[in-house]
Design a protein around this motif. Structure first.
Motif: not given
Length: 332
Positions: A26, A298, A300-304, A322-324, A326
């Motif tokens: 990730e 995004g 406020h969020v990164i999606t993997t 879903k990673h908030t 960061l």
């Protein structure tokens, strides 16, 4: 190929390492994805390498890179022979490609991945960075159905017969390279379907394991030997057959292979000889692909999107993260 399941007492790798390995790919994928479409292969690859090394060195393992990005003098890449991990856990071999398909990432084309395989020490082929001739199919076929000693026509007909369909309903995946001109012509003359891919033969081989989803029944052709070991690690986890033969067509390559323990330059390796023992493999999409979605950024969020596999349990998990927080990605 062996399909034996190891008992809990025989397992070398702790189950917790499965999720820990997901974190490694990730981080590498997110770092590389920041360079998608920007035309800079070097920066994309370096970003993935730096992130992968940082995360590998947090793992409770005594690890050695046996399939990496080059020799020791090519550091700061993750070089063959580099020691990683905290040194507090099991001795393991590591095969990795922090950014498979750097050109694909730089052009923001499909199927770029961050990939790591972790196996008990001595169980991954220490392959030199040369080409390898490969043939691979998914699970559910009779043993030794395909072979590098057969022609593409013979292999495709064997798959068609085993499936009970005409050759026109068999799809072959091949890297789109000038070296494959004769192979491509042979497949088209036979009448089989052909899926040409610009890069990414790890993903291409993994696609053979789920032909009902990917439409790919067989992988044929020449690609990198390191990628062959990583693909074999995936096949060990999900089932399937593969053969690989190193292409050692110069004295320098044969000498280099000999120094890495390859005593028979003509040997045909089975899947369990490329990647044996207990194996865990994780792959995270960098760009959009048939196997995995790419990293999405995004506000406020990164999606993997990650697939993680283990050979001992024959388990495949698809993990959408879903990673908030960061900050954990060290994004400057």
């Amino acid at each position: 190929m062996t399909n034996s399941i190891l008992t809990p007492g025989e397992l070398v790798l702790e189950r917790i390492l499965t999720l820990e390995l997901v974190r490694v790919t990730e981080r590498a994928a997110v770092s590389a994805a920041r360079w998608r479409g920007r035309g800079n292969e070097t920066e994309a690859d370096q970003a993935a390498v730096d992130a992968m090394r940082r995360e590998l060195n947090k793992l409770p393992i005594t690890g050695e890179v046996v399939i990496g990005e080059g020799e020791r003098d090519e550091a700061p890449m993750l070089y063959i022979g580099e020691k990683v991990g905290t040194g507090d856990g099991p001795e393991v071999d590591i095969a990795l490609d922090p950014l498979e398909c750097t050109t694909v990432c730089a052009k923001n084309l499909p199927n770029s991945l961050a990939v790591v395989a972790l196996a008990e020490k001595g169980s991954l082929l220490n392959a030199p960075d040369v080409y390898m001739d490969k043939v691979a199919i998914g699970p559910g076929f009779p043993e030794n159905l395909v072979s590098l000693d057969k022609t593409a026509t013979e292999n495709i007909k064997a798959v068609a017969d085993a499936k009970g369909v005409p050759v026109e309903q068999v799809s072959a995946c091949v890297l789109d390279r000038p070296r494959h001109a004769a192979l491509i012509a042979e497949i088209r003359q036979l009448g089989a379907s052909l899926r040409l891919i610009p890069d990414g033969d790890i993903a291409g081989i993994i696609h053979c394991t789920t032909p009902e989803e990917t439409g790919i029944d067989i992988y044929l052709g020449i690609g990198g030997a390191p990628e062959g070991v990583l693909a074999a690690a995936a096949l060990r986890c999900v089932g399937g057959q593969m053969q690989g033969r190193l292409i050692l067509d110069t004295k320098d390559k044969r000498d280099r292979a000999l120094r890495m323990g390859v005593t028979d330059p003509n040997k045909v390796y089975r899947v369990d000889e490329l990647a044996g023992g207990d194996v865990i493999l994780a792959a995270t999409g960098v760009t959009e692909g048939n196997l995995l979605n790419g990293v999405h950024f995004g506000p406020h969020v990164i999606t993997t999107d990650t697939v993680v596999m283990r050979s001992a349990s024959k388990t495949v998990r698809w993990i959408k993260g879903k990673h908030t927080l960061l900050e954990k990605f060290h994004l400057d």
